[in-house]
Design a protein around this motif. Structure first.
Motif, mmCIF file in Angstrom:
data_model
loop_
_atom_site.group_PDB
_atom_site.id
_atom_site.type_symbol
_atom_site.label_atom_id
_atom_site.label_comp_id
_atom_site.label_asym_id
_atom_site.label_seq_id
_atom_site.Cartn_x
_atom_site.Cartn_y
_atom_site.Cartn_z
ATOM 1 N N ALA A 51 22.721 54.106 133.098
ATOM 2 C CA ALA A 51 23.572 52.980 132.727
ATOM 3 C C ALA A 51 24.049 53.100 131.285
ATOM 4 O O ALA A 51 25.205 52.788 130.964
ATOM 5 N N ALA A 52 23.176 53.586 130.412
ATOM 6 C CA ALA A 52 23.554 53.746 129.004
ATOM 7 C C ALA A 52 24.667 54.774 128.856
ATOM 8 O O ALA A 52 25.569 54.603 128.024
ATOM 9 N N ASP A 53 24.634 55.827 129.662
ATOM 10 C CA ASP A 53 25.698 56.829 129.548
ATOM 11 C C ASP A 53 27.004 56.308 130.134
ATOM 12 O O ASP A 53 28.092 56.643 129.643
ATOM 13 N N LEU A 54 26.938 55.497 131.180
ATOM 14 C CA LEU A 54 28.158 54.856 131.680
ATOM 15 C C LEU A 54 28.751 53.937 130.612
ATOM 16 O O LEU A 54 29.971 53.899 130.421
ATOM 17 N N ARG A 55 27.881 53.226 129.883
ATOM 18 C CA ARG A 55 28.368 52.389 128.779
ATOM 19 C C ARG A 55 29.009 53.245 127.698
ATOM 20 O O ARG A 55 30.034 52.867 127.125
ATOM 21 N N ARG A 56 28.401 54.383 127.409
ATOM 22 C CA ARG A 56 28.982 55.289 126.401
ATOM 23 C C ARG A 56 30.393 55.690 126.790
ATOM 24 O O ARG A 56 31.312 55.689 125.955
ATOM 25 N N GLN A 57 30.603 56.007 128.062
ATOM 26 C CA GLN A 57 31.928 56.410 128.519
ATOM 27 C C GLN A 57 32.924 55.262 128.371
ATOM 28 O O GLN A 57 34.063 55.448 127.911
ATOM 29 N N LEU A 58 32.515 54.068 128.753
ATOM 30 C CA LEU A 58 33.411 52.912 128.678
ATOM 31 C C LEU A 58 33.670 52.496 127.239
ATOM 32 O O LEU A 58 34.802 52.122 126.883
ATOM 33 N N ASP A 59 32.647 52.562 126.394
ATOM 34 C CA ASP A 59 32.843 52.199 124.987
ATOM 35 C C ASP A 59 33.826 53.139 124.296
ATOM 36 O O ASP A 59 34.584 52.723 123.410
ATOM 37 N N THR A 60 33.814 54.410 124.717
ATOM 38 C CA THR A 60 34.773 55.367 124.159
ATOM 39 C C THR A 60 36.205 54.878 124.361
ATOM 40 O O THR A 60 37.040 54.932 123.455
ATOM 41 N N GLY A 61 36.495 54.404 125.580
ATOM 42 C CA GLY A 61 37.840 53.891 125.857
ATOM 43 C C GLY A 61 38.093 52.534 125.245
ATOM 44 O O GLY A 61 39.194 52.261 124.742
ATOM 45 N N ALA A 62 37.087 51.666 125.272
ATOM 46 C CA ALA A 62 37.276 50.308 124.761
ATOM 47 C C ALA A 62 37.573 50.315 123.263
ATOM 48 O O ALA A 62 38.402 49.532 122.775
ATOM 49 N N GLU A 63 36.927 51.199 122.525
ATOM 50 C CA GLU A 63 37.183 51.282 121.083
ATOM 51 C C GLU A 63 38.609 51.742 120.807
ATOM 52 O O GLU A 63 39.273 51.229 119.893
ATOM 53 N N ARG A 64 39.108 52.686 121.606
ATOM 54 C CA ARG A 64 40.486 53.143 121.421
ATOM 55 C C ARG A 64 41.482 52.061 121.845
ATOM 56 O O ARG A 64 42.519 51.871 121.212
ATOM 57 N N ALA A 65 41.143 51.324 122.896
ATOM 58 C CA ALA A 65 42.048 50.290 123.398
ATOM 59 C C ALA A 65 42.240 49.165 122.387
ATOM 60 O O ALA A 65 43.312 48.546 122.323
ATOM 61 N N GLU A 66 41.227 48.894 121.587
ATOM 62 C CA GLU A 66 41.331 47.823 120.590
ATOM 63 C C GLU A 66 42.428 48.109 119.567
ATOM 64 O O GLU A 66 42.974 47.187 118.961
ATOM 65 N N LYS A 67 42.765 49.364 119.378
ATOM 66 C CA LYS A 67 43.772 49.745 118.389
ATOM 67 C C LYS A 67 45.159 49.893 118.997
ATOM 68 O O LYS A 67 46.123 50.184 118.294
ATOM 69 N N SER A 68 45.267 49.714 120.308
ATOM 70 C CA SER A 68 46.538 49.909 120.996
ATOM 71 C C SER A 68 47.193 48.568 121.288
ATOM 72 O O SER A 68 46.532 47.632 121.757
ATOM 73 N N PRO A 69 48.511 48.432 121.048
ATOM 74 C CA PRO A 69 49.186 47.159 121.331
ATOM 75 C C PRO A 69 49.166 46.809 122.810
ATOM 76 O O PRO A 69 49.271 45.634 123.168
ATOM 77 N N PHE A 70 49.031 47.816 123.680
ATOM 78 C CA PHE A 70 48.953 47.565 125.115
ATOM 79 C C PHE A 70 47.513 47.642 125.621
ATOM 80 O O PHE A 70 47.275 47.666 126.820
ATOM 81 N N ARG A 71 46.550 47.691 124.682
ATOM 82 C CA ARG A 71 45.127 47.803 125.025
ATOM 83 C C ARG A 71 44.882 49.006 125.945
ATOM 84 O O ARG A 71 44.120 48.950 126.896
ATOM 85 N N THR A 72 45.552 50.092 125.607
ATOM 86 C CA THR A 72 45.468 51.317 126.387
ATOM 87 C C THR A 72 44.351 52.204 125.860
ATOM 88 O O THR A 72 44.310 52.513 124.674
#
Length: 328
Positions: free
Chosen positions: A158-179
């Motif tokens: 579960a922690a590694d699945l969170r790591r994968q999702l956090d990788t995208g979520a951190e990048r999405a925070e900087k995108s105007p389309f939350r991409t």
């Protein structure tokens, strides 16, 4: 005439007739192995047995460059521990269904490769090159039933699945389309669907819905909530690729033969330099590219394979994301 009449009755029953939308999609061929419990067709049995035999010969040390495509740069895969985890997990699941005593051994193998993957440096998120999210989710179910001697537990997966999702979520925070994806690189649609699928897998493993909104936004990006306002799934939405880099679609029209196919989507602008128009292709272009910028481009014409070529891996990841959304 009898066979034609029966076919028409089937089509009427399912609401699909020649000329109607979805007709070809509803009649896509699929292999049949026979009724349950009956002997397999020998060609299928031979190929499946060969695949298992090859799996038993896998090199797991001093691996070097993986065999993918020639030249290697075309599909430059480097991650492999997650693939072995996935294979061992599926063997264990099948063995349990068949009361095969090898199930526990294969489950231990899967846990060993999961631990190796997590401890390694070559980690990514769900896409053509990294299948660890699929493996983690199914392995977690196995571990919950009890696997003596397993190298790790559900918490680590579960922690590694969170790591994968956090990788995208951190990048999405900087995108105007939350991409979550980099729209100046390849596989934008595939990786977006990968994030959407992983959010669902994480919730299935943990019961935690914290990434549900994030996953939905990544799916929405592929369906038109992007800077270009174009769905990257042919036939879906009001605006979708009309001029894909695909021979049959170029001749017949994309929605007739590519319904449901997924294209790459926006890509780095430098990848579009000096692209030749395919020999013999029909002229087709949607010239409005007014939303290109920030080093990214999307072009809807037959020459623009970096953004407009459909691919099986893009489409299969989309099917996974949609199916998980429909069953979770």
């Amino acid at each position: 005439m009898g066979r034609r009449r029966r076919l028409r009755e089937v089509h009427l029953q399912h609401g699909v007739l020649p000329g109607r939308a979805g007709f070809r999609a509803a009649r896509r061929p699929g292999p049949s192995a026979g009724e349950g419990g009956t002997p397999l067709s020998p060609n299928l049995a031979g190929r499946v047995a060969a695949a298992f035999a090859l799996g038993a010969q896998a090199r797991t040390s001093d691996v070097g460059e993986l065999v993918t495509a020639f030249p290697h740069a075309y599909y430059p895969e480097s991650s492999w521990e997650g693939d072995l985890e996935l294979g061992a997990t599926q063997l264990a699941l099948a063995a349990r269904e068949l009361d095969d005593p090898r199930a526990t051994g294969w489950a231990r193998d899967a846990a060993k490769w999961a631990k190796t993957y997590i401890a390694g440096d070559d980690k990514s998120t769900l896409n053509l090159y990294d299948t660890s999210a699929l493996a983690h989710a199914d392995l977690a179910g196995l571990l919950r039933t009890g696997v003596p001697g397993a190298a790790l537990g559900v918490r680590e997966l579960a922690a590694d699945l969170r790591r994968q999702l956090d990788t995208g979520a951190e990048r999405a925070e900087k995108s105007p389309f939350r991409t979550a994806v980099d729209v100046t690189d390849f596989d934008a649609a595939s990786k977006s669907f990968g994030f959407a699928a992983t959010a669902r897998l994480y919730q299935r493993v943990t019961g935690d819905p914290r990434y549900a909104a994030f996953g939905a936004r990544q799916r929405d990006f592929t369906l038109g909530a992007n800077a270009w306002g174009v769905s990257l799934v042919v036939g879906v939405g009001a605006t979708f690729p009309q001029c894909p880099h695909h021979q049959a679609a170029n001749l017949a029209g994309p929605s007739k033969v590519l319904y449901g196919a997924v294209v790459n989507g926006p890509n780095g602008a430098d990848n579009f330099a000096d692209l030749p128009f395919p020999a013999g292709a029909k002229e087709c272009t949607r010239p409005d590219e007014s939303f290109n910028g920030q080093g990214s481009r999307y072009a809807d014409d037959p020459s623009s394979w970096p953004s407009n070529e459909p691919a099986i891996d893009f489409t299969s990841t989309a099917l996974l994301a949609f199916s998980l959304a429909g069953t979770s």
